[in-house]
Design a protein around this motif. Structure first.
Motif, short mmCIF file in Angstrom:
data_model
loop_
_atom_site.label_atom_id
_atom_site.label_comp_id
_atom_site.label_asym_id
_atom_site.label_seq_id
_atom_site.Cartn_x
_atom_site.Cartn_y
_atom_site.Cartn_z
N TYR A 50 -25.50 60.93 47.07
CA TYR A 50 -25.12 61.49 45.77
C TYR A 50 -26.32 61.59 44.84
O TYR A 50 -27.41 61.08 45.15
CB TYR A 50 -23.99 60.68 45.14
N THR A 51 -26.13 62.25 43.70
CA THR A 51 -27.22 62.46 42.74
C THR A 51 -26.90 61.74 41.42
O THR A 51 -26.02 60.87 41.36
CB THR A 51 -27.47 63.97 42.50
N ASP A 52 -27.62 62.12 40.37
CA ASP A 52 -27.45 61.50 39.04
C ASP A 52 -26.01 61.52 38.55
O ASP A 52 -25.57 60.62 37.83
CB ASP A 52 -28.37 62.18 38.02
N THR A 54 -23.10 61.08 40.08
CA THR A 54 -22.34 59.92 40.57
C THR A 54 -23.01 58.62 40.13
O THR A 54 -22.33 57.64 39.82
CB THR A 54 -22.22 59.99 42.10
N HIS A 55 -24.34 58.64 40.08
CA HIS A 55 -25.07 57.45 39.65
C HIS A 55 -24.65 57.06 38.23
O HIS A 55 -24.39 55.90 37.93
CB HIS A 55 -26.57 57.73 39.72
N ASN A 82 -29.78 51.30 35.29
CA ASN A 82 -29.54 52.00 36.56
C ASN A 82 -30.59 53.08 36.79
O ASN A 82 -31.10 53.25 37.90
CB ASN A 82 -28.13 52.61 36.58
N TYR A 83 -30.89 53.82 35.71
CA TYR A 83 -31.92 54.87 35.82
C TYR A 83 -33.26 54.26 36.23
O TYR A 83 -33.95 54.79 37.11
CB TYR A 83 -32.06 55.63 34.50
N GLU A 86 -33.32 53.55 39.93
CA GLU A 86 -33.28 54.71 40.83
C GLU A 86 -33.54 56.00 40.05
O GLU A 86 -32.66 56.85 39.90
CB GLU A 86 -31.89 54.78 41.52
N ARG A 89 -32.90 60.14 41.30
CA ARG A 89 -31.59 60.75 41.63
C ARG A 89 -31.42 62.19 41.15
O ARG A 89 -30.35 62.77 41.35
CB ARG A 89 -30.47 59.90 41.03
N TYR A 91 -32.09 63.36 37.77
CA TYR A 91 -31.61 63.41 36.38
C TYR A 91 -32.09 64.67 35.66
O TYR A 91 -33.18 65.17 35.94
CB TYR A 91 -32.11 62.17 35.61
N ARG A 128 -20.12 62.54 34.23
CA ARG A 128 -19.99 61.10 34.47
C ARG A 128 -18.72 60.51 33.86
O ARG A 128 -18.47 59.31 33.99
CB ARG A 128 -21.20 60.38 33.86
N ASN A 292 -22.55 54.48 49.56
CA ASN A 292 -21.96 53.47 48.65
C ASN A 292 -20.46 53.63 48.41
O ASN A 292 -19.95 53.24 47.36
CB ASN A 292 -22.66 53.50 47.27
#
Ligand code: AR6
Ligand code: MG
Length: 313
Positions: A50-52, A54-55, A82-83, A86, A89, A91, A128, A292
């Motif tokens: 997944y990317t930003d 879902t992050h 979180n950013y 990772e 992702r 962003y 999000r 995840n």
């Protein structure tokens, strides 16, 4: 509603976001993509990363669970940490700048006003919003208030906030629908129309209603958009769901086939579809490969268990 069904809808919304995001991710910026190609790309990958989108959705769920409801400062710090762990992702340009400002001491609800004229109207606060959509699904007034406040962390433009609130409302309505009842897309749109205030979104919802009888992809893109702005992507996700209400897979394939900001539009589509149809509707071939997945499911279960005791700080 039966508790097992409701729980499955919470899980479906969060896992649906991740699956839509991951399946759409390889096609960002494409003009259009054929469903066969989208299927082939997903099956060729061992893990659906997944990317930003879902992050950040995970960060929102983590904060709601930890604080038993909305706490703006806690959520902003969770997004920021979180950013920092990772940052790769994918962003958008705005959030990392905001996180750096917050890290340097700026207040969580002021930093976002310093980027772009009037703040950002990108789709980053709508993509999000899913945990708020499920957690506050039975209280649309509180949902709107919390959606706006959560958007303020990174997207302070009115159109950014309203886009986030609209996506949250779509998820909430989908959660509330009894699966056994007949689904009426026009009634769904009427409820969304009563919820939104901004003319830009009201007009898009009217266009969705007119486009539902047609299946012309080019027209959907021309009239609803497929871009990075909240008003050019949230309505498109709602359309992708409403035109394929009985199939998670069909809704996602359609959303990605429109091209443009495919990961985000498919993430938002997957959230609404998963919230309506439940986690069982997500094809195993995609669900089992989602990065995840177990952690995302665990967060959804905790949101389900906590949703009776909400707070809003
Ligand atoms: N005026 C002009 N352009 C704007 C404005 C404004 N007020 N606000 C936003 N934009 P950003 P996001 C444009 O940076 O929403 C990832 O790929 C501007 O071009 O707040 O978090 C995700 O998967 C700006 O760069 O980031 C999503 O697809 C852009 O909107 C996406 O990025 C994005 O706004 C989410 O990005
Ligand atoms: Mg993304």
């Amino acid at each position: 509603m039966d508790k097992k069904i409701l729980k499955s809808k919470f899980i479906g919304a969060l896992v649906g976001t991740g699956v839509g995001d991951a399946v759409g991710a390889g096609f960002e910026g494409w003009r259009t993509a054929e469903p066969e190609m989208i299927q082939a790309a997903a099956s060729s990958r061992e893990v659906l990363m997944y990317t930003d989108d879902t992050h950040m959705m995970i960060g929102m769920a983590e904060s709601l669970v930890a604080r038993e409801g909305f706490d703006g400062e806690h959520m902003a710090l969770t997004f920021m940490r979180n950013y920092e762990r990772e940052p790769w992702r994918g962003y958008g340009p705005g959030p990392p700048r905001i996180f750096r400002m917050i890290r340097a001491g700026e207040a969580w609800d002021k930093a976002a006003e310093k980027i772009y004229p009037g703040g950002s109207f990108g789709n980053g606060s709508a993509m999000r919003i899913i945990p708020i959509g499920v957690f506050y699904h039975d209280d649309l007034a509180m949902l709107k208030d919390v959606a706006y406040k959560s958007s303020q962390i990174t997207h302070s433009h009115e159109l950014g906030k309203e886009g986030a609130a609209l996506q949250a409302c779509a998820v909430a309505l989908a959660v509330s629908l009894e699966p056994a009842a007949t689904f009426d897309p026009q009634e769904f749109l009427t409820k969304l129309g009563r919820f939104v205030q901004h003319e830009v979104y009201k007009q898009k919802l009217e266009k969705i209603g007119k486009l539902l009888s047609k299946t012309d992809r080019a027209r959907v893109v021309a009239e609803l958009g497929n871009g990075i702005e909240a008003f050019n992507s949230v309505p498109t996700a709602i359309y992708s769901f409403l035109s394929h209400p009985d199939s998670f897979e069909e809704a996602i394939l359609f959303a990605v086939s429109l091209g443009g900001d495919t990961d985000t539009i498919a993430a938002m589509t997957g959230a609404i579809s998963g919230a309506y149809l439940g986690v069982e509707s997500i094809p195993d071939k995609w669900r089992n490969k989602l990065e995840n997945r177990l952690y995302i499911e665990e967060l959804a279960k905790k949101l389900y268990e906590g949703s009776g005791f909400k707070s809003n700080k």
